[in-house]
Design an enzyme around this catalytic site. Structure first.
Site, short mmCIF file in Angstrom:
data_model
loop_
_atom_site.label_atom_id
_atom_site.label_comp_id
_atom_site.label_asym_id
_atom_site.label_seq_id
_atom_site.Cartn_x
_atom_site.Cartn_y
_atom_site.Cartn_z
N SER A 71 11.77 -6.00 -1.93
CA SER A 71 12.15 -5.33 -0.97
C SER A 71 13.58 -5.29 -0.71
CB SER A 71 11.59 -5.96 0.37
OG SER A 71 11.68 -5.60 1.43
N ASP A 135 1.73 -0.19 2.05
CA ASP A 135 2.90 -1.14 2.27
C ASP A 135 3.22 -0.75 3.87
OD1 ASP A 135 5.33 -2.28 2.73
OD2 ASP A 135 5.74 -2.22 0.62
N HIS A 162 2.82 -5.37 1.58
CA HIS A 162 4.22 -5.58 1.14
C HIS A 162 4.33 -6.68 0.05
CE1 HIS A 162 8.47 -4.72 1.64
NE2 HIS A 162 8.73 -5.86 2.11
#
Length: 184
Positions: A71, A135, A162
Site C-alpha cells: 500500500s 480491494d 487489501h
C-alpha cells in the site's frame, strides 16, 4: 541464501506486527534469507519526508537486496529508490498506487514528488505487482496502472481485499511463492 536480504515496508495505519509481515519474515528466515520489517514512523499520520528519511537511515542496500511494499509502503519505496537513484535486485509491490486515493486525501503528499519511472525500471530489474480485484482501499485499476507504468507483471487476486489481517491475510502464500522465485 548467499547474501540476499529482504526489506518489508508496511503501509498507512500499519505496524511491523500487522497482517502477513511477521509470517513472511519467519518463512524467509527459515530459508536462510535475512528479513527486515521497517517500523515506518507515525503510520497513522504519515509524512513523506519522514518516511523517506526512515528508509534512508535503515536500509543497507547490498548487491542482493529485495523489497516488498504494501500500500503506502509501495509509493514510499519508489520515492526513496528514485530520489537517491538506488539499485535493488527486485521488488514486489502489493496494492500499490501512483495516483491519489479519493477516500484518503491525507496521503496526497506522497504523490507530489516526481518519480522517474525509467530510472526505477533500470535500477530495479525484477519487478512484480500484486493486486486484488475487490480491494476497497486502493482500487484495483490504480494498482493495475502502477504495474503498467513500471513495466511489471501483474498478478490479479479475485478476493484479496487489501491483503489485511482482518481480511484473513495473516499468511500470504502467493507472495511467498513469488518472492522465493525472484530470490532463486
Amino acid at each position: 541464501m548467499n547474501g540476499k536480504q529482504v526489506y518489508i515496508v508496511h503501509g498507512y495505519m500499519a505496524s511491523v506486527k500487522d497482517h502477513w509481515f511477521d509470517w513472511l519474515k519467519a518463512e524467509l528466515e527459515t530459508a536462510g534469507v535475512p528479513v527486515h520489517i521497517l517500523a515506518m514512523p507515525d503510520s497513522s499520520k504519515p509524512q513523506r519526508e519522514a518516511w523517506i528519511s526512515h528508509l534512508k537511515e535503515n536500509v543497507k542496500i547490498t548487491a542482493q537486496t529485495y523489497f516488498v511494499g504494501h500500500s503506502l509502503g509501495c509509493i514510499s519505496l519508489l520515492l526513496y529508490l528514485n530520489r537517491y537513484q538506488l539499485k535493488a535486485t527486485g521488488m514486489i509491490l502489493v496494492s500499490g498506487f501512483l495516483e491519489p486515493l479519493k477516500d484518503i486525501p491525507e496521503l496526497d503528499g506522497f504523490l507530489e514528488e516526481q518519480i522517474s519511472i525509467e530510472s526505477l525500471i533500470q535500477n530495479v530489474p525484477e519487478r512484480l505487482v500484486i493486486a486484488s480485484i475487490d480491494d476497497s482501499i486502493v482500487p484495483f485499476e490504480l494498482t493495475k496502472k502502477q504495474a503498467w507504468a513500471l513495466d511489471a507483471p501483474l498478478i490479479e487476486v479475485a478476493n484479496g481485499g487489501h491483503f489485511l489481517g482482518r481480511e484473513g491475510f495473516r499468511e500470504f502464500p502467493l507472495l511467498l511463492k513469488e518472492l522465493k522465485t525472484m530470490l532463486s
